[in-house]
Design a protein around this motif. Structure first.
Motif, PDB file in Angstrom:
ATOM      1  N   ASP A  21       0.811  -1.211   0.000  1.00  0.00           N
ATOM      2  CA  ASP A  21       0.000   0.000   0.000  1.00  0.00           C
ATOM      3  C   ASP A  21       0.849   1.269   0.000  1.00  0.00           C
ATOM      4  OD1 ASP A  21      -2.448  -1.418   0.084  1.00  0.00           O
ATOM      5  OD2 ASP A  21      -2.206  -1.702   2.246  1.00  0.00           O
ATOM      6  N   GLY A  22       2.184   1.100  -0.092  1.00  0.00           N
ATOM      7  CA  GLY A  22       3.070   2.267  -0.097  1.00  0.00           C
ATOM      8  C   GLY A  22       3.411   2.791   1.280  1.00  0.00           C
ATOM      9  N   GLU A  23       3.024   2.060   2.330  1.00  0.00           N
ATOM     10  CA  GLU A  23       3.327   2.487   3.683  1.00  0.00           C
ATOM     11  C   GLU A  23       4.746   2.055   4.064  1.00  0.00           C
ATOM     12  OE1 GLU A  23       1.494   4.338   5.739  1.00  0.00           O
ATOM     13  OE2 GLU A  23      -0.008   4.532   4.122  1.00  0.00           O
ATOM     14  N   PRO A  24       5.556   2.971   4.614  1.00  0.00           N
ATOM     15  CA  PRO A  24       6.940   2.616   4.962  1.00  0.00           C
ATOM     16  C   PRO A  24       7.011   1.808   6.257  1.00  0.00           C
ATOM     17  CG  PRO A  24       6.501   4.872   5.572  1.00  0.00           C
ATOM     18  CD  PRO A  24       5.260   4.389   4.872  1.00  0.00           C
ATOM     19  N   PHE A  25       8.007   0.968   6.368  1.00  0.00           N
ATOM     20  CA  PHE A  25       8.308   0.283   7.616  1.00  0.00           C
ATOM     21  C   PHE A  25       9.795  -0.013   7.644  1.00  0.00           C
ATOM     22  CE2 PHE A  25       7.508  -3.110   4.601  1.00  0.00           C
ATOM     23  CZ  PHE A  25       8.442  -4.082   4.903  1.00  0.00           C
ATOM     24  N   TRP A  26      10.341  -0.073   8.847  1.00  0.00           N
ATOM     25  CA  TRP A  26      11.756  -0.420   8.983  1.00  0.00           C
ATOM     26  C   TRP A  26      11.890  -1.938   9.008  1.00  0.00           C
ATOM     27  CZ3 TRP A  26      15.746   2.646   8.209  1.00  0.00           C
ATOM     28  CH2 TRP A  26      15.511   4.034   8.260  1.00  0.00           C
ATOM     29  N   ASN A  27      12.720  -2.436   8.111  1.00  0.00           N
ATOM     30  CA  ASN A  27      12.894  -3.882   7.930  1.00  0.00           C
ATOM     31  C   ASN A  27      14.233  -4.295   8.507  1.00  0.00           C
ATOM     32  OD1 ASN A  27      13.034  -6.523   7.086  1.00  0.00           O
ATOM     33  ND2 ASN A  27      12.774  -6.092   4.913  1.00  0.00           N
ATOM     34  N   ARG A  28      14.173  -5.114   9.581  1.00  0.00           N
ATOM     35  CA  ARG A  28      15.393  -5.681  10.150  1.00  0.00           C
ATOM     36  C   ARG A  28      15.772  -6.879   9.288  1.00  0.00           C
ATOM     37  NH1 ARG A  28      20.007  -4.536  12.701  1.00  0.00           N
ATOM     38  NH2 ARG A  28      20.917  -6.437  13.557  1.00  0.00           N
ATOM     39  N   LEU A  29      16.867  -6.778   8.541  1.00  0.00           N
ATOM     40  CA  LEU A  29      17.193  -7.705   7.472  1.00  0.00           C
ATOM     41  C   LEU A  29      18.463  -8.484   7.779  1.00  0.00           C
ATOM     42  CD1 LEU A  29      16.574  -8.645   4.541  1.00  0.00           C
ATOM     43  CD2 LEU A  29      17.961  -6.714   3.752  1.00  0.00           C
ATOM     44  N   ASP A  30      18.364  -9.813   7.684  1.00  0.00           N
ATOM     45  CA  ASP A  30      19.527 -10.693   7.805  1.00  0.00           C
ATOM     46  C   ASP A  30      19.599 -11.543   6.539  1.00  0.00           C
ATOM     47  OD1 ASP A  30      20.489 -10.414  10.727  1.00  0.00           O
ATOM     48  OD2 ASP A  30      18.320 -10.701  10.906  1.00  0.00           O
ATOM     49  N   ILE A  31      20.738 -11.460   5.823  1.00  0.00           N
ATOM     50  CA  ILE A  31      20.918 -12.207   4.580  1.00  0.00           C
ATOM     51  C   ILE A  31      22.107 -13.141   4.734  1.00  0.00           C
ATOM     52  CG2 ILE A  31      21.307 -12.068   2.093  1.00  0.00           C
ATOM     53  CD1 ILE A  31      20.202  -9.241   2.161  1.00  0.00           C
ATOM     54  N   HIS A  32      21.909 -14.398   4.329  1.00  0.00           N
ATOM     55  CA  HIS A  32      22.980 -15.386   4.454  1.00  0.00           C
ATOM     56  C   HIS A  32      23.123 -16.171   3.149  1.00  0.00           C
ATOM     57  CE1 HIS A  32      23.137 -14.752   8.800  1.00  0.00           C
ATOM     58  NE2 HIS A  32      21.804 -14.744   8.766  1.00  0.00           N
ATOM     59  N   PRO A  33      24.347 -16.416   2.704  1.00  0.00           N
ATOM     60  CA  PRO A  33      24.551 -17.267   1.528  1.00  0.00           C
ATOM     61  C   PRO A  33      24.386 -18.744   1.902  1.00  0.00           C
ATOM     62  CG  PRO A  33      26.667 -16.602   2.405  1.00  0.00           C
ATOM     63  CD  PRO A  33      25.622 -15.907   3.241  1.00  0.00           C
ATOM     64  N   VAL A  34      23.914 -19.534   0.951  1.00  0.00           N
ATOM     65  CA  VAL A  34      23.812 -20.986   1.125  1.00  0.00           C
ATOM     66  C   VAL A  34      24.688 -21.624   0.055  1.00  0.00           C
ATOM     67  CG1 VAL A  34      22.302 -22.996   1.086  1.00  0.00           C
ATOM     68  CG2 VAL A  34      21.485 -20.836   2.048  1.00  0.00           C
ATOM     69  N   ARG A  35      25.623 -22.475   0.500  1.00  0.00           N
ATOM     70  CA  ARG A  35      26.577 -23.068  -0.433  1.00  0.00           C
ATOM     71  C   ARG A  35      26.413 -24.588  -0.443  1.00  0.00           C
ATOM     72  NH1 ARG A  35      30.196 -19.214  -1.882  1.00  0.00           N
ATOM     73  NH2 ARG A  35      30.216 -17.323  -0.581  1.00  0.00           N
TER      74      ARG A  35
END
Length: 391
Positions: free
Chosen positions: A349-363
């Motif tokens: 809907d275009g509403e902002p929010f703060w996204n706590r983001l954790d990204i991990h590679p998978v090998r």
């Protein structure tokens, strides 16, 4: 078993073929006339005629016929003796006694001998009656034959196959079904299905699986049963709803690959429950697109899986991108490294929010990069996850 429960299952055979009728009468003009009338009355009929019961019996043993129409009074072997001889040789096709020598005694003997129909000869008006009786008998014989073959296949199937009525009670199951739980089916038929599941799994059936089955007509997935001794039985289960409220169950014990997939689905349900959004992206494709997202991600962003699959996650950044954070994320992905950060995103809907983001590679086992997994939660500007959405 109540055969009516099977009405919603696909027929075991859709075979369409001519019905083959063997006619036996020592009066050659009469037997030829009967054949002519039957082929005229029954569009799909093929007939063979015999004036001597002995070769007719030999012909029957070769199979391929669907019905016998025989006279009673014949030299050497009468119609009832022909019937007895045929049954002794395991020939179970319908047998019609079509005789000009009718009496209560013969009718009584015919019934005792097990003829399927008894009909006295008359004028041409009798042939539509004969044709109708033959047609009904053959259709019934075909249906019963297909049913027997189908149940033979079910009985010999490696998969467990069961039928549960609208009250949740087992009405039928093959041996493989009961054996999966180290039981005999006589212990289970007449029992409620929850006898084979621990309390928490039975609760999941009532709250999640059965409502979906009722709404969509089918359900397939993983579940965990239990043996009589309390051993867990990881299983793949397919349920199909029937009109009377019951359902058909097909169950298989899980392979190692299935068990791994079931474990992933279980973890996925746990992460959905605690509100952690998950996306998987494929760096081997152009622009590292999303190839999977869970329900918690859909709830967090408002986007469904279909609308995000194939897109890069940057679409969530909206019009006011954070160049510094974006560059930090891109550098980590280019290096195949993990990163934890917080970034402003926008929901559907275009509403902002703060996204706590954790990204991990998978090998893989050789160290080659297979995919990236991103975990997303609602955060705040200080970088701490919102308590309301934290595990």
């Amino acid at each position: 078993m109540d055969v009516s429960l099977l009405h919603d299952i696909a027929p075991f055979s859709t075979e369409q073929r001519a019905m083959r009728i063997l006619l036996v009468d020592d009066d050659e003009p009469m037997v030829e006339l009967s054949a002519t009338f039957l082929e005229r009355e029954l569009a799909d009929a093929e007939t063979a005629t015999y004036t001597d019961p002995e070769p007719a019996l030999d012909e029957l043993t070769d199979g391929g016929y669907d019905c016998v129409v025989s006279d009673y009074d014949m030299p050497g072997m009468d119609g009832l003796e022909l019937l007895t001889a045929a049954r002794e040789q395991g020939i179970e096709i319908p047998f019609v006694l079509f005789t000009g020598k009718g009496s209560e005694e013969i009718a009584s003997r015919a019934i005792s001998a097990g003829v399927d129909e008894y009909l006295q000869k008359g004028g041409p008006e009798e042939y539509p009656v004969l044709a109708n009786k033959v047609s009904n008998l053959v259709e019934k014989y075909w249906a019963e034959t297909h049913m027997r073959r189908g149940f033979l296949a079910i009985e010999s199937a490696e998969e467990g196959i069961g039928i549960i009525d609208g009250d949740g009670v087992y009405q039928y199951m093959n041996k493989a079904y009961a054996a999966l739980y180290d039981r005999d089916r006589t212990e289970l038929i007449g029992e409620h299905w929850d006898i084979l599941y621990p309390d928490d799994e039975a609760r999941r059936f009532h709250e999640e699986i059965l409502p979906q089955l009722e709404a969509e007509g089918s359900w397939r997935g993983f579940s965990t049963g239990v043996t009589k001794d309390g051993e867990a039985v990881p299983e793949r289960l397919v349920l199909t709803q029937m009109d009377d409220g019951g359902h058909v169950c097909i169950v298989q014990e899980l392979t190692e690959v299935d068990a791994l997939q079931a474990e992933v689905e279980l973890k996925d349900r746990v992460l959905d429950a605690i509100g952690v959004g998950i996306v998987v992206t494929d760096p081997s494709q152009d622009d590292n697109p999303i190839v999977y997202c869970n329900e918690a991600f859909e709830a967090l962003t408002g986007y469904d899986a279909e609308s995000v699959t194939g897109r890069n996650c940057r679409f969530l950044q909206g019009p006011e991108k954070d160049p510094e954070t974006v560059a930090e994320i891109r550098a980590a992905l280019d290096a195949g490294e993990s990163i934890s950060t917080e970034i402003r995103n926008y929901d559907v809907d275009g509403e902002p929010f703060w996204n706590r983001l954790d990204i991990h590679p998978v090998r893989d086992d050789d160290g080659a990069l297979e995919c990236f997994v991103g975990f997303q939660r609602v955060g705040d500007r200080d970088g701490d996850a919102d308590d309301a959405d934290s595990p």
